[in-house]
Enzyme design. Sequence first.
Site, PDB file in Angstrom:
ATOM      1  N   ASP A 127       9.285  10.822 -30.578  1.00 15.99           N
ATOM      2  CA  ASP A 127       8.624   9.535 -30.805  1.00 15.99           C
ATOM      3  C   ASP A 127       7.625   9.699 -31.935  1.00 15.99           C
ATOM      4  O   ASP A 127       7.152  10.801 -32.193  1.00 15.99           O
ATOM      5  CB  ASP A 127       7.846   9.108 -29.561  1.00 15.99           C
ATOM      6  CG  ASP A 127       6.561   9.898 -29.416  1.00 15.99           C
ATOM      7  OD1 ASP A 127       6.635  11.105 -29.120  1.00 15.99           O
ATOM      8  OD2 ASP A 127       5.473   9.336 -29.638  1.00 15.99           O
ATOM      9  N   HIS A 142      12.861  -2.611 -40.520  1.00 12.32           N
ATOM     10  CA  HIS A 142      13.668  -1.696 -41.330  1.00 12.32           C
ATOM     11  C   HIS A 142      13.343  -0.233 -41.022  1.00 12.32           C
ATOM     12  O   HIS A 142      14.254   0.574 -40.820  1.00 12.32           O
ATOM     13  CB  HIS A 142      13.466  -1.961 -42.827  1.00 12.32           C
ATOM     14  CG  HIS A 142      14.046  -0.856 -43.639  1.00 12.32           C
ATOM     15  ND1 HIS A 142      15.398  -0.746 -43.886  1.00 12.32           N
ATOM     16  CD2 HIS A 142      13.480   0.253 -44.181  1.00 12.32           C
ATOM     17  CE1 HIS A 142      15.628   0.366 -44.556  1.00 12.32           C
ATOM     18  NE2 HIS A 142      14.485   0.990 -44.754  1.00 12.32           N
ATOM     19  N   GLY A 150      -3.463  12.268 -22.362  1.00 14.17           N
ATOM     20  CA  GLY A 150      -4.179  13.485 -22.747  1.00 14.17           C
ATOM     21  C   GLY A 150      -4.538  13.504 -24.221  1.00 14.17           C
ATOM     22  O   GLY A 150      -5.670  13.819 -24.584  1.00 14.17           O
ATOM     23  N   CYS A 201      17.472  -5.735 -44.517  1.00 14.06           N
ATOM     24  CA  CYS A 201      18.318  -5.353 -45.652  1.00 14.06           C
ATOM     25  C   CYS A 201      19.505  -6.300 -45.816  1.00 14.06           C
ATOM     26  O   CYS A 201      20.025  -6.444 -46.914  1.00 14.06           O
ATOM     27  CB  CYS A 201      18.792  -3.912 -45.488  1.00 14.06           C
ATOM     28  SG  CYS A 201      17.429  -2.749 -45.639  1.00 14.06           S
ATOM     29  N   CYS A 209      20.178  -3.253 -41.270  1.00 13.14           N
ATOM     30  CA  CYS A 209      19.178  -3.988 -40.491  1.00 13.14           C
ATOM     31  C   CYS A 209      19.065  -5.434 -40.997  1.00 13.14           C
ATOM     32  O   CYS A 209      19.527  -5.771 -42.089  1.00 13.14           O
ATOM     33  CB  CYS A 209      17.820  -3.281 -40.536  1.00 13.14           C
ATOM     34  SG  CYS A 209      16.811  -3.669 -41.961  1.00 13.14           S
ATOM     35  N   CYS A 227      21.624   0.316 -45.504  1.00 12.32           N
ATOM     36  CA  CYS A 227      21.060  -0.052 -44.199  1.00 12.32           C
ATOM     37  C   CYS A 227      21.651  -1.370 -43.721  1.00 12.32           C
ATOM     38  O   CYS A 227      21.887  -2.286 -44.504  1.00 12.32           O
ATOM     39  CB  CYS A 227      19.542  -0.155 -44.306  1.00 12.32           C
ATOM     40  SG  CYS A 227      18.747  -0.561 -42.744  1.00 12.32           S
ATOM     41  N   ASP A 279       3.079   8.127 -21.946  1.00 13.27           N
ATOM     42  CA  ASP A 279       2.501   9.443 -22.217  1.00 13.27           C
ATOM     43  C   ASP A 279       1.418   9.722 -21.180  1.00 13.27           C
ATOM     44  O   ASP A 279       1.163   8.906 -20.300  1.00 13.27           O
ATOM     45  CB  ASP A 279       1.957   9.485 -23.645  1.00 13.27           C
ATOM     46  CG  ASP A 279       0.794   8.511 -23.837  1.00 13.27           C
ATOM     47  OD1 ASP A 279       0.480   7.742 -22.903  1.00 13.27           O
ATOM     48  OD2 ASP A 279       0.202   8.513 -24.924  1.00 13.27           O
TER      49      ASP A 279
HETATM   50 ZN   LIG Z   1      17.087  -1.965 -43.475  1.00 13.89          ZN
END
Ligand SMILES: [Zn+2]
Length: 376
Positions: free
Chosen positions: A269, A338, A99, A312, A309, A307, A96
């Site tokens: 973001d 997650h 600023g 999970c 991930c 999910c 970035d």
């Molecule tokens: Zn998850």
Amino acid sequence: MDSKLFSLEIRHIDAKTGARYGVLHTPHGDCEVPMFMPVGTNATVKCLSPEELKEAGSGVVLANTYHLHLRPGEEIVKQAGGVQKFMNYPGPMLTDSGGFQVFSLQKTRKISEQGVEFRNIYNGDKEFFTPEKVIAIEEAIGADIIMSFDECIPYPVDYEYARKSTERTIRWAKRGLAAHHRPDQALFGIVQGSSFRDLREKCAKELAALDFPGYSIGGTSIGEPKDVCFQMIEDAIRYLPPEKPRYLMGVGSLDYLLGGVERGVDMMDCVLPTRIARHGALMTSAGRINIRNAKYKDDFSPLDSECDCYTCRHYTKAYLHHLAMTGEEFGKRLNSLHNIRFLIRVMEGARKAIQEDRFLEYEQMILARYGDPRGF
Ligand SMILES: [Zn+2]
């Protein structure tokens, strides 16, 4: 910027909205858009390794110019071979402009046409950011995508302040462009203008005429109502070249993320998903939950059955509850993993929906299931 190294290939635009699916080509690899970009303020996404980020499906990862300038200093990052090597992230990165952070230091900063003077929060030293200095710092840090120095105008603000500030941001963008020399970095111009439609138009048009390789939309999600935020996005995008990537900065909640995509934003973001994860707030397909709630102490179901991930696949709510209640670091890591995967998965779904011309239905389905979308 060498267009062979950096370009956006738009592959499909949703039939009913401005949402677009495409591939962003960068010197450190390709990523599909629209995408959610995790934030690694100090050249690390808190609690997560680069391998974990990649496994979660991350594309571009952010680092903060202001923070890396103060610690460890851009020269160290440069000596390491650039921020990707320094933090061992095997993909594209973005810095970035600094600023937002500099202008947040309301008590100690002094703004002039030349730049902004502020105090180093760690040692009290005087610092001076100019558009040229920020570009020099970002060139040393070495991210693939960098931002020109801008003022993030507070909201609400009076017209005269917004006009003067926006005109200065345009002049700073020109100075930044003149100071930028690395052909392997894409410098984005930032469209400001607060909620004033003529100022957004002027800023977007003048920056578009400068032919930046991409554009950011700044000064949103700072307390303005949602309809005002969406108007700001539309007022910027209307005048930006369609073939260039568009980045909506610092937008955190699900309705804003999807609302941005609906209007033609490619990149977003936010630091929120990892910040709230460390405090036990988890985003699931059925809405936000706080894993510290006592009702989870003997709940042996996965956090989110939809999910995929690591958290999970391997852990129960009861275990995550236990880790949160005992303050274990591992819990913060599992939770962060997650939440990052959750938002990346929402964007994967968005990309699929755009290609099948059903983005609006997808957006409505996600928001209806999530309940209060601002609830994280
Ligand atoms: Zn998850």
